[in-house]
Write an enzyme that holds these catalytic residues in place. Structure first.
Site, PDB file in Angstrom:
ATOM      1  N   GLU A 289       6.964  -1.264  13.016  1.00  0.00           N
ATOM      2  CA  GLU A 289       7.235  -0.088  13.844  1.00  0.00           C
ATOM      3  C   GLU A 289       7.323  -0.423  15.321  1.00  0.00           C
ATOM      4  O   GLU A 289       8.053   0.226  16.070  1.00  0.00           O
ATOM      5  CB  GLU A 289       6.146   0.970  13.619  1.00  0.00           C
ATOM      6  CG  GLU A 289       6.346   1.785  12.361  1.00  0.00           C
ATOM      7  CD  GLU A 289       5.459   3.008  12.318  1.00  0.00           C
ATOM      8  OE1 GLU A 289       5.602   3.771  11.358  1.00  0.00           O
ATOM      9  OE2 GLU A 289       4.627   3.212  13.216  1.00  0.00           O
ATOM     10  N   HIS A 318       1.757 -17.624  -7.130  1.00  0.00           N
ATOM     11  CA  HIS A 318       2.383 -17.500  -8.445  1.00  0.00           C
ATOM     12  C   HIS A 318       3.379 -16.349  -8.493  1.00  0.00           C
ATOM     13  O   HIS A 318       3.738 -15.879  -9.581  1.00  0.00           O
ATOM     14  CB  HIS A 318       1.286 -17.332  -9.508  1.00  0.00           C
ATOM     15  CG  HIS A 318       0.312 -18.469  -9.508  1.00  0.00           C
ATOM     16  ND1 HIS A 318       0.533 -19.643 -10.195  1.00  0.00           N
ATOM     17  CD2 HIS A 318      -0.866 -18.636  -8.845  1.00  0.00           C
ATOM     18  CE1 HIS A 318      -0.477 -20.486  -9.973  1.00  0.00           C
ATOM     19  NE2 HIS A 318      -1.334 -19.888  -9.161  1.00  0.00           N
ATOM     20  N   LYS A 432      11.152  12.149  10.027  1.00  0.00           N
ATOM     21  CA  LYS A 432      10.307  13.350  10.065  1.00  0.00           C
ATOM     22  C   LYS A 432      11.139  14.608  10.280  1.00  0.00           C
ATOM     23  O   LYS A 432      10.949  15.616   9.606  1.00  0.00           O
ATOM     24  CB  LYS A 432       9.268  13.221  11.190  1.00  0.00           C
ATOM     25  CG  LYS A 432       8.131  12.253  10.933  1.00  0.00           C
ATOM     26  CD  LYS A 432       7.154  12.309  12.104  1.00  0.00           C
ATOM     27  CE  LYS A 432       6.010  11.348  11.933  1.00  0.00           C
ATOM     28  NZ  LYS A 432       5.067  11.413  13.067  1.00  0.00           N
TER      29      LYS A 432
END
Length: 470
Positions: A289, A318, A432
């Site tokens: 951000e 792995h 938003k």
């Protein structure tokens, strides 16, 4: 002693894919300019997150201790910067199976839960296992308008009122932006008589871990938040020198910046401890951000940033190590090596004569973990993959506080190097606004009509681009 070992970033270790001493020296003047700017910004109050470790937290501790004895459950409602710091602190500094311990082994502290998404299954599942009458809810949102935590808040508010009646307000603590009562959460707190903790106005959510947003939940769990802040202050002092060769934060940022110029645009954080697994999530939000920006400060289109990725040693050897070793040359790996674990598990000398098993005898899991880290570091270096290692003596409140402050400062310096504003988030705010419009929030009618019109056009255009998975 904490230290940064960047030997495996250099040309002397990994050849032409590494960074030269000369490239770092060429950055010395620029870093000194950035150092002067940051110190000026700090003195003028523009970097308030740097002052948080020096705040008095006695009231936070007093409130947390008082509330912790009253409830069986503590629920944090937040998202992003309002939750990742708390989750990282709790996971790093509490028992790995904290919620499964009996209350006596939690020192009477409540179980710790987080609602940090609007996933209906997860939220409903939490309601299945907690009794509202035995629950304290901490709603954390700097803006007080973020849709996900606010949706969970209104649901918990309704359930709490139904469960406990007039005493519902006692079961909530709101943490939000300080101010003069203009924020919606502050207005709710005042109207409902809910206690309120404050996040300083000039501290963004992702930089708020050393504010009540991160410290209050930690203190409820019994974490020594004063020692967390001691670690942050120690790192602040360690990173005040203007010389790049004496300042670990400046060196870390310069290495990442130079690596981007060489095509390494993925920044991997790989701690060798499960306790630090959510530290990686906190880091990813902070880095992404802050630095992922379309425009620089001069309004040039730059699409800046590098992509943060977390991996956990040794488990992700792995899953991801194959890619790290033999995939594209686009990643810088930062290990966090722990010198001494809080506990260790000795391995017995059994299965004598079985070469695949008997060699464990006389060793410990901690020894194996450190060996795995060194082996992975060596393998990456052999494959000419740039990597560096942060070494910490142990995982405790002091070192975790120091690490968090370190990465906040590194991110701030990277913002200066990239010439972007590390403290805004226009890409998040757009999402938003679109959510507000689609969910029917008043004041977003125009955006809603625009979205519907665009969705209708795109649906017509994409009718032939859908494959049904039947």
């Amino acid at each position: 002693m904490m230290k940064l070992d960047f030997s495996n970033m250099m040309e002397s270790r990994i050849g032409e894919r590494g960074i030269s001493i000369g490239a770092i020296e060429d950055m010395e003047h620029r870093i000194k300019e950035i150092d002067r700017k940051l110190k000026s910004d700090r003195s003028e109050g523009r970097l308030q997150f740097m002052e948080l470790p020096y705040k008095n937290v006695d009231e936070i501790i007093s409130l947390a201790n008082e509330e912790a004895t009253k409830y069986e459950n503590f629920v944090l409602i937040g998202i992003g910067g309002s939750s990742w710091g708390s989750i990282a602190l709790h996971t790093a500094l509490s028992h790995p199976y904290y919620n499964l311990l009996p209350a006596s082994k939690r020192n009477g502290r409540p179980r710790f839960f987080v609602i940090d998404n609007c996933d209906p299954d997860e939220t409903a599942g939490l309601f299945d296992i907690i009794d509202m009458e035995e629950t304290l809810i901490n709603v954390v949102s700097k803006s007080g308008t973020t849709p996900e935590p606010m949706a969970n808040f209104v649901k918990c508010y309704e359930m709490m009122k139904r469960s406990v009646g007039k005493a519902y307000a006692e079961h909530f603590i709101i943490t939000t932006d300080e101010g003069d009562g203009d924020g919606v959460l502050r207005r709710v707190a005042e109207r409902e008589g809910i206690r309120c903790l404050e996040i300083p106005k000039r501290v963004g959510g992702r930089f708020s871990v050393f504010s009540p947003a991160g410290l209050f939940p930690a203190a409820v769990s019994g974490i020594d938040i004063k020692e967390v802040l001691n670690g942050a202050r120690h790192m602040d002092e360690a990173c005040k020198k203007p010389d790049i060769w004496d300042n670990p934060a400046y060196m870390f940022a310069v290495l990442e910046y130079l690596a981007i110029d060489k095509g390494y645009n993925i920044s991997v954080l790989m701690p060798y401890s499960r306790k630090l697994r959510y530290f990686g999530n906190w880091y990813m939000q902070l880095w992404a951000e802050s630095l992922g920006k379309e425009h620089d400060r001069d309004n040039n289109t730059v699409n800046a940033g590098s992509t943060p990725l977390k991996a956990i040693g040794a488990a992700d050897q792995h899953s991801l190590l194959q890619l790290f070793n033999e995939g594209p040359f686009d990643k810088v790996i930062t290990f966090i090596r722990v010198e001494s674990y809080e506990n260790d598990v000795s391995l017995p000398a059994v299965f004598r004569g079985w070469n695949e098993l008997e060699y464990f005898g006389g060793h410990t899991l901690g020894e194996l973990m450190k060996t795995e880290q060194f082996a992975t570091e060596l393998a990456l270096t052999n494959h000419m993959r740039p990597n560096k290692t942060i070494v910490i003596p142990a995982i405790n409140a002091f070192t975790v506080g120091a690490l968090m402050y370190f990465f906040e400062l590194v991110t701030t310096v990277m913002g200066e190097l990239l010439n972007v504003n590390a403290f805004d988030q226009p890409g998040v705010e757009e999402g938003k606004r679109l959510t507000y419009a689609l969910m029917g929030r008043r004041g977003f009618e125009r955006e809603r009509e625009e979205i519907r019109a665009k969705m209708g056009e795109e649906e017509k255009e994409s009718e032939s681009l859908v494959i049904y998975m039947e």
